[in-house]
Design a protein around this motif. Structure first.
Motif, PDB file in Angstrom:
ATOM      1  N   HIS A 147       0.850  -1.184   0.000  1.00 33.63           N
ATOM      2  CA  HIS A 147       0.000   0.000   0.000  1.00 33.63           C
ATOM      3  C   HIS A 147       0.894   1.246   0.000  1.00 33.63           C
ATOM      4  O   HIS A 147       1.947   1.253   0.658  1.00 33.63           O
ATOM      5  CB  HIS A 147      -0.892   0.035   1.239  1.00 33.63           C
ATOM      6  CG  HIS A 147      -1.843  -1.117   1.338  1.00 33.63           C
ATOM      7  ND1 HIS A 147      -2.861  -1.332   0.426  1.00 33.63           N
ATOM      8  CD2 HIS A 147      -1.926  -2.121   2.248  1.00 33.63           C
ATOM      9  CE1 HIS A 147      -3.535  -2.409   0.775  1.00 33.63           C
ATOM     10  NE2 HIS A 147      -2.985  -2.920   1.869  1.00 33.63           N
ATOM     11  N   PRO A 148       0.518   2.315  -0.690  1.00 31.48           N
ATOM     12  CA  PRO A 148       1.277   3.564  -0.583  1.00 31.48           C
ATOM     13  C   PRO A 148       1.378   4.009   0.869  1.00 31.48           C
ATOM     14  O   PRO A 148       0.395   3.971   1.615  1.00 31.48           O
ATOM     15  CB  PRO A 148       0.458   4.550  -1.421  1.00 31.48           C
ATOM     16  CG  PRO A 148      -0.257   3.688  -2.411  1.00 31.48           C
ATOM     17  CD  PRO A 148      -0.592   2.425  -1.658  1.00 31.48           C
ATOM     18  N   GLY A 149       2.573   4.407   1.296  1.00 32.42           N
ATOM     19  CA  GLY A 149       2.805   4.817   2.675  1.00 32.42           C
ATOM     20  C   GLY A 149       3.203   3.691   3.587  1.00 32.42           C
ATOM     21  O   GLY A 149       3.577   3.931   4.741  1.00 32.42           O
ATOM     22  N   GLU A 150       3.169   2.455   3.110  1.00 31.57           N
ATOM     23  CA  GLU A 150       3.497   1.290   3.925  1.00 31.57           C
ATOM     24  C   GLU A 150       4.970   0.920   3.782  1.00 31.57           C
ATOM     25  O   GLU A 150       5.495   0.880   2.668  1.00 31.57           O
ATOM     26  CB  GLU A 150       2.622   0.110   3.484  1.00 31.57           C
ATOM     27  CG  GLU A 150       2.892  -1.190   4.207  1.00 31.57           C
ATOM     28  CD  GLU A 150       2.048  -2.329   3.663  1.00 31.57           C
ATOM     29  OE1 GLU A 150       1.859  -3.320   4.386  1.00 31.57           O
ATOM     30  OE2 GLU A 150       1.567  -2.229   2.506  1.00 31.57           O
ATOM     31  N   LEU A 151       5.639   0.650   4.911  1.00 34.96           N
ATOM     32  CA  LEU A 151       7.036   0.234   4.883  1.00 34.96           C
ATOM     33  C   LEU A 151       7.127  -1.218   4.431  1.00 34.96           C
ATOM     34  O   LEU A 151       6.446  -2.084   4.968  1.00 34.96           O
ATOM     35  CB  LEU A 151       7.670   0.397   6.256  1.00 34.96           C
ATOM     36  CG  LEU A 151       9.122  -0.086   6.400  1.00 34.96           C
ATOM     37  CD1 LEU A 151      10.046   0.722   5.511  1.00 34.96           C
ATOM     38  CD2 LEU A 151       9.580   0.010   7.850  1.00 34.96           C
ATOM     39  N   ALA A 152       7.970  -1.472   3.430  1.00 34.28           N
ATOM     40  CA  ALA A 152       8.141  -2.830   2.905  1.00 34.28           C
ATOM     41  C   ALA A 152       9.631  -3.118   2.753  1.00 34.28           C
ATOM     42  O   ALA A 152      10.452  -2.208   2.629  1.00 34.28           O
ATOM     43  CB  ALA A 152       7.423  -2.990   1.572  1.00 34.28           C
ATOM     44  N   THR A 153       9.988  -4.398   2.778  1.00 33.55           N
ATOM     45  CA  THR A 153      11.388  -4.810   2.666  1.00 33.55           C
ATOM     46  C   THR A 153      11.497  -6.016   1.743  1.00 33.55           C
ATOM     47  O   THR A 153      10.673  -6.935   1.808  1.00 33.55           O
ATOM     48  CB  THR A 153      11.974  -5.180   4.046  1.00 33.55           C
ATOM     49  OG1 THR A 153      11.849  -4.068   4.921  1.00 33.55           O
ATOM     50  CG2 THR A 153      13.452  -5.559   3.919  1.00 33.55           C
ATOM     51  N   VAL A 154      12.507  -6.000   0.890  1.00 30.55           N
ATOM     52  CA  VAL A 154      12.811  -7.141   0.036  1.00 30.55           C
ATOM     53  C   VAL A 154      14.313  -7.405   0.133  1.00 30.55           C
ATOM     54  O   VAL A 154      15.106  -6.477   0.317  1.00 30.55           O
ATOM     55  CB  VAL A 154      12.397  -6.878  -1.434  1.00 30.55           C
ATOM     56  CG1 VAL A 154      13.208  -5.741  -2.032  1.00 30.55           C
ATOM     57  CG2 VAL A 154      12.537  -8.141  -2.280  1.00 30.55           C
ATOM     58  N   MET A 155      14.694  -8.664   0.044  1.00 26.50           N
ATOM     59  CA  MET A 155      16.099  -9.043   0.124  1.00 26.50           C
ATOM     60  C   MET A 155      16.645  -9.324  -1.280  1.00 26.50           C
ATOM     61  O   MET A 155      15.947  -9.885  -2.120  1.00 26.50           O
ATOM     62  CB  MET A 155      16.274 -10.279   1.007  1.00 26.50           C
ATOM     63  CG  MET A 155      15.768 -10.127   2.425  1.00 26.50           C
ATOM     64  SD  MET A 155      16.619  -8.858   3.377  1.00 26.50           S
ATOM     65  CE  MET A 155      18.284  -9.570   3.438  1.00 26.50           C
ATOM     66  N   TYR A 156      17.900  -8.929  -1.493  1.00 28.89           N
ATOM     67  CA  TYR A 156      18.622  -9.273  -2.723  1.00 28.89           C
ATOM     68  C   TYR A 156      19.784 -10.187  -2.359  1.00 28.89           C
ATOM     69  O   TYR A 156      20.445  -9.983  -1.340  1.00 28.89           O
ATOM     70  CB  TYR A 156      19.136  -8.018  -3.422  1.00 28.89           C
ATOM     71  CG  TYR A 156      18.154  -7.424  -4.410  1.00 28.89           C
ATOM     72  CD1 TYR A 156      18.317  -7.604  -5.784  1.00 28.89           C
ATOM     73  CD2 TYR A 156      17.064  -6.687  -3.973  1.00 28.89           C
ATOM     74  CE1 TYR A 156      17.420  -7.062  -6.698  1.00 28.89           C
ATOM     75  CE2 TYR A 156      16.164  -6.141  -4.874  1.00 28.89           C
ATOM     76  CZ  TYR A 156      16.346  -6.331  -6.239  1.00 28.89           C
ATOM     77  OH  TYR A 156      15.456  -5.794  -7.132  1.00 28.89           O
ATOM     78  N   GLU A 157      20.028 -11.166  -3.199  1.00 24.15           N
ATOM     79  CA  GLU A 157      21.073 -12.151  -2.950  1.00 24.15           C
ATOM     80  C   GLU A 157      22.210 -11.972  -3.960  1.00 24.15           C
ATOM     81  O   GLU A 157      21.967 -11.732  -5.138  1.00 24.15           O
ATOM     82  CB  GLU A 157      20.492 -13.567  -3.058  1.00 24.15           C
ATOM     83  CG  GLU A 157      19.342 -13.821  -2.101  1.00 24.15           C
ATOM     84  CD  GLU A 157      18.642 -15.147  -2.371  1.00 24.15           C
ATOM     85  OE1 GLU A 157      19.013 -15.820  -3.364  1.00 24.15           O
ATOM     86  OE2 GLU A 157      17.745 -15.508  -1.598  1.00 24.15           O
ATOM     87  N   PHE A 158      23.432 -12.110  -3.462  1.00 19.07           N
ATOM     88  CA  PHE A 158      24.597 -11.945  -4.319  1.00 19.07           C
ATOM     89  C   PHE A 158      25.644 -12.986  -3.951  1.00 19.07           C
ATOM     90  O   PHE A 158      25.830 -13.307  -2.787  1.00 19.07           O
ATOM     91  CB  PHE A 158      25.196 -10.547  -4.154  1.00 19.07           C
ATOM     92  CG  PHE A 158      26.402 -10.303  -5.021  1.00 19.07           C
ATOM     93  CD1 PHE A 158      26.260  -9.829  -6.316  1.00 19.07           C
ATOM     94  CD2 PHE A 158      27.667 -10.575  -4.555  1.00 19.07           C
ATOM     95  CE1 PHE A 158      27.374  -9.627  -7.121  1.00 19.07           C
ATOM     96  CE2 PHE A 158      28.785 -10.381  -5.348  1.00 19.07           C
ATOM     97  CZ  PHE A 158      28.636  -9.907  -6.635  1.00 19.07           C
ATOM     98  N   GLN A 159      26.325 -13.492  -4.967  1.00 17.79           N
ATOM     99  CA  GLN A 159      27.438 -14.407  -4.730  1.00 17.79           C
ATOM    100  C   GLN A 159      28.556 -14.125  -5.725  1.00 17.79           C
ATOM    101  O   GLN A 159      28.319 -14.019  -6.931  1.00 17.79           O
ATOM    102  CB  GLN A 159      27.010 -15.869  -4.869  1.00 17.79           C
ATOM    103  CG  GLN A 159      28.165 -16.849  -4.568  1.00 17.79           C
ATOM    104  CD  GLN A 159      27.755 -18.296  -4.708  1.00 17.79           C
ATOM    105  OE1 GLN A 159      26.689 -18.601  -5.253  1.00 17.79           O
ATOM    106  NE2 GLN A 159      28.590 -19.207  -4.237  1.00 17.79           N
ATOM    107  N   ASN A 160      29.757 -14.010  -5.193  1.00 17.96           N
ATOM    108  CA  ASN A 160      30.941 -13.855  -6.025  1.00 17.96           C
ATOM    109  C   ASN A 160      31.414 -15.260  -6.424  1.00 17.96           C
ATOM    110  O   ASN A 160      31.957 -15.993  -5.611  1.00 17.96           O
ATOM    111  CB  ASN A 160      32.035 -13.120  -5.250  1.00 17.96           C
ATOM    112  CG  ASN A 160      33.308 -12.966  -6.062  1.00 17.96           C
ATOM    113  OD1 ASN A 160      33.333 -13.207  -7.266  1.00 17.96           O
ATOM    114  ND2 ASN A 160      34.393 -12.557  -5.397  1.00 17.96           N
ATOM    115  N   VAL A 161      31.198 -15.626  -7.662  1.00 15.69           N
ATOM    116  CA  VAL A 161      31.561 -16.972  -8.129  1.00 15.69           C
ATOM    117  C   VAL A 161      32.934 -16.996  -8.784  1.00 15.69           C
ATOM    118  O   VAL A 161      33.358 -18.023  -9.319  1.00 15.69           O
ATOM    119  CB  VAL A 161      30.500 -17.507  -9.117  1.00 15.69           C
ATOM    120  CG1 VAL A 161      29.159 -17.642  -8.427  1.00 15.69           C
ATOM    121  CG2 VAL A 161      30.388 -16.585 -10.336  1.00 15.69           C
TER     122      VAL A 161
END
Length: 203
Positions: A94-108
């Protein structure tokens, strides 16, 4: 006889004292509660009121527009031989709502590398209303060979965002620091407007 009379009087006095102490003890609890409620010195007597020294209850966020739902799509691009992806592809907020998403990274790679991400948005007008409170794009990161990391992106979409916008695509390009900075990516999904790079790296 006189001694007996005095004993009876003494017993009577002691009986009165015992009775008085019993009555006082019985009345002590309500008196104590009343005094504590008036002075605020007893935490248990405060009930739902704010307790001194305790963490205050946060007020409800009245800025959240629950009449609207925005679909946020997450995209990841890498300029180099490493793995980079969001933990989830979409999120309903919803607009105004705090949200969080995770990003994954690996150095291969078999060498240590330092990298940074550039964000971009589609449609273009969403950039000014996509407020990131925490983002890995604020910093450079050094990873050892084979090292894995997870980074959060915490964001709030401004309720002032046009009601014509129902979907926002947040795209990141991850590149090695020291090389040529890549151009902002086009989102992997077709959009009516091209993505715009975030020149401030985290606005």
């Amino acid at each position: 006889m006189r001694l007996k009379s005095e004993n009876f009087k003494m017993m009577g006095k002691l009986g009165v004292i015992v009775l008085g102490m019993f009555c006082f003890g019985y009345a002590l609890v309500p008196i104590y509660k009343t005094i504590c409620e008036m002075t605020g010195i007893n935490i248990l007597a405060l009930g739902d009121r704010e307790i001194p020294g305790a963490t205050p209850k946060l007020p409800a966020n009245t800025q959240v527009d629950r009449t609207r739902t925005i679909t946020v799509e997450f995209d990841a691009n890498s300029r180099g031989p490493w793995h980079f992806k969001p933990a989830q592809n979409t999120l309903q907020v919803h607009p105004g709502e705090l949200a969080t998403v995770m990003y994954e990274f690996q150095n291969v790679q078999n060498r240590t590398m330092t990298a940074q991400a550039i964000p971009s948005y589609a449609p273009v007008q969403a950039a000014a209303h996509f407020n990131k409170l925490e983002c890995f794009c604020f910093s450079e990161y050094t990873l050892a060979p084979g090292e894995k990391k997870q980074w959060p992106v915490a964001f709030v979409i401004d309720p002032k965002l046009s009601r014509d916008v129902g979907t926002i695509t947040l795209s990141y390009t991850f590149f090695e620091v020291g090389g040529k900075t890549p151009a902002a990516p086009m989102t992997s999904k077709a959009t009516t407007a091209a993505a715009v790079p975030d020149q401030k790296l985290g606005v």
